[in-house]
Scaffold this motif. Structure first.
Motif, PDB file in Angstrom:
ATOM      1  N   SER B 212       0.828  -1.205   0.000  1.00  0.00           N
ATOM      2  CA  SER B 212       0.000   0.000   0.000  1.00  0.00           C
ATOM      3  C   SER B 212       0.862   1.255   0.000  1.00  0.00           C
ATOM      4  N   ALA B 243      -2.277   0.075  -8.208  1.00  0.00           N
ATOM      5  CA  ALA B 243      -1.538  -1.191  -8.260  1.00  0.00           C
ATOM      6  C   ALA B 243      -1.767  -1.871  -9.611  1.00  0.00           C
ATOM      7  N   THR B 251      -3.498  -4.827  -3.749  1.00  0.00           N
ATOM      8  CA  THR B 251      -2.689  -4.092  -2.781  1.00  0.00           C
ATOM      9  C   THR B 251      -2.416  -4.983  -1.566  1.00  0.00           C
TER      10      THR B 251
END
Lengths: 403, 403
Positions: B212, B243, B251
């Motif tokens: 993250s 992502a 993530t």
């Protein structure tokens, strides 16, 4: 390193393709608004009866605009206020892809209709939408749509003889994409409604706050407390309901081990005290740096106007302060006033804070009237909202011309 | 201390009155279900074409039940699947008063229809509803309604010859109260839908995770990460989208200064490694104590079945571990496997984790097939879901009898 193939991933997970061409997306455009007026206008209730029931009373019309990832924003429509049809799989019903704004239309003492700094709301709404993967738009176009809806419905719903009154404006955006896969929605709906809400700025005896439960945190660093997204509200209702059951109006949200004071319910929170040390009068509210509290338009306006008009008299600061510091100041007799700010609560004096069974009682004026500084800042901003003072923050809305 | 008067507050703020008599509220009652069958059943697509488009393909029927604070739960209705009508002021569209569950109906190799531990989903849904101030209900009644909907639609939509296939079941609850005041909703709607979702458990080459962003935290101590509420999802979509754009599937959410590994996208995350020190094989996943991660049914089942069937061979533990520890283990060659678990992703092998530009590559079997332990646990649970092994976790749904 393996070479990821974004295309394969995209096709298998049906996420918004980065290959879609943003140039082909139409922007939100108020000039393309279509008008479909109601043929059955509702009777306009008085303010008291409108707010008596359990359901929000809205005006005759709303404005809607749909968005699709491939085509962008469709023509906005002004149409009769009524139910929305949503797929049971709509993104907003599962994944809280939703954000909103709250502002008011004010009927001035001069008979004119005004908004208060609406550009701050429309800019913030763009920021909120981004935080929950909703589409972007030009805030000035949203502001135009808001003004048009007011120009259409306010002449009848907030008539010229209701001086000193307001209607509440609720721009909302929701993800409507009917897709249960967890992903950024590819369709969305923007809508604006106008409604009655009660006056909340003068509860008898002042507002009473209960600090948040030990095990509940409203917002956190790295979260989304600064954005006006639905996700900040639903999870906070339990604490609010418990506070209410114990006889309080709102939750005072604390943050971190030290118990920083952040927001009160859905409002910003201010304290007026004599500073430790030099004893100087200070108006203090939590800072925005951590992005855990809302950058309130009323909060910002209080800070700005206090700095301009009382700069010599009081210090106006944004810094962290804890519930412990409040108790210390209380014990030393240094707390002078406290108030919350927000569109719904406007500027509302606080008379009590309870934390772990211990109380801080804060002087409020006679019959819950605000104290000196609270009263002054409230009066100044009220006068701008209702046109007693001509000021750039009070934006006059022409009526009967927008059509 | 001032004596708060809850009654005065309640009447002015129109919050749910604590004076409403809960005894008068009807409970959710599956035996009162009414049936309104579609007269225009849709053609049933094959799995591939159902999942090809951008919109979720649902079955012919849904079950709905409305709730009102004064009367409780109304008779549930089975009726044709179709749009919901919601007020623009509905609580769920503004305040994320919404929660859901995800489970699947499995067409077994023996031709029978099964659910997998549905009681865990219905109990969790009650917990999620409470967290966002939605009404409570008896989870066994919800389970009955789920089974009835499956019994009605699965014979045609998940027919006996589609062995090894599934449909996705989405129970949802939303606050429908048309009230812009921030408060616990006084009306709500429960609905259950059945739909196709793609198979996500075997991406080519394994699942790739990106940690993250530094400035984004999914869930926090004192929040609601443990509940399946909409508010956990909307704000997480941005990181997921980023992502995806960088070529990853999900993530990997880190928490705190130390970078604890918590969840992967909307799934739980497991690592299989050789322990530092004694070198013993360990299957580890983050613990539930902090209430920041979801108590996943697949997570729980993996832990339980691994303990029973591989207890002598591997340690199965729930404890905190950080991204730093993962990198250390990677450098020392101790990481054996990794996988995510969830209803949508089932048990999906992870082949790559990227953090701050550095990569951990994890062996996956030939053609993205799961590694040894991942494969075994996946096989065991698969066999229970699809009736290859008779087991209490696989609950057979009688068809054509519920009506």
């Amino acid at each position: 390193m393996a070479s990821p193939t974004p295309k394969a991933i995209t096709s298998s997970s049906s996420q918004p393709s980065s290959g879609s061409n943003p140039q082909q997306q139409a922007g939100l455009d108020a000039s393309r608004l279509t008008y479909n007026f109601t043929t059955t206008p509702s009777p306009v209730p008085d303010e008291v009866s409108a707010n008596r029931g359990d359901l929000t009373v809205a005006t005759d019309h709303m404005i809607t605009a749909t968005w699709d990832i491939s085509t962008g924003w469709a023509r906005p429509e002004l149409k009769p206020y009524g139910p929305l049809q949503l797929s049971p799989a709509a993104s907003c019903l599962h994944y809280a892809t939703e954000c909103f704004e709250g502002l008011k239309a004010y009927r001035g003492y001069d008979g004119k209709l005004r908004l208060f700094r609406p550009d701050h709301n429309t800019t913030r709404m763009r920021l909120s939408a981004h935080r929950v993967s909703l589409p972007t738009f030009d805030p000035t176009e949203l502001a135009k749509l808001i003004k048009i809806l007011c120009a259409v419905d306010c002449p009848r719903w907030l008539p010229q003889d209701r001086t000193g009154s307001f209607l509440y404006i609720r721009p909302t955006m929701i993800g409507t994409h009917a897709q249960l896969g967890v992903q950024s929605p590819k369709q969305a709906l923007l809508y604006i409604m106008l409604a009655f809400i009660p006056r909340l700025d003068s509860p008898a005896g002042g507002m009473r706050l209960l600090t948040s439960p030990q095990d509940t945190v409203r917002s956190w660093v790295g979260g989304f407390g600064y954005a006006k997204v639905g996700a900040n509200y639903g999870p906070s209702l339990l604490a609010g309901r418990d506070a209410l059951r114990e006889g309080f109006h709102q939750t005072l949200w604390l943050y971190g081990q030290s118990g920083e004071c952040t927001e009160a319910g859905g409002s910003n929170f201010f304290v007026v005290w004599r500073r430790r040390g030099d004893g100087k009068k200070e108006v203090v509210t939590a800072p925005l740096d951590d992005k855990i509290i809302l950058d309130g338009v009323t909060r910002r306006s209080c800070l700005e106007i206090l700095r301009v008009r009382m700069g010599g008299e009081v210090e106006v600061t944004e810094h962290k302060y804890t519930i412990g510091e409040l108790f210390e100041a209380h014990e030393q007799g240094r707390i002078l006033e406290a108030f919350v700010t927000g569109t719904a609560y406007f500027i509302c004096p606080v008379s009590q804070i309870q934390h772990n069974g211990k109380n801080i009682h804060i002087p409020v004026g006679h019959d819950g009237k605000p104290g000196d500084i609270t009263g002054r800042v409230k009066g100044w901003i009220h006068d701008i909202m209702y046109g007693r003072q001509q000021h750039p923050w009070g934006v006059v809305i022409p009526e009967g011309q927008a059509l």
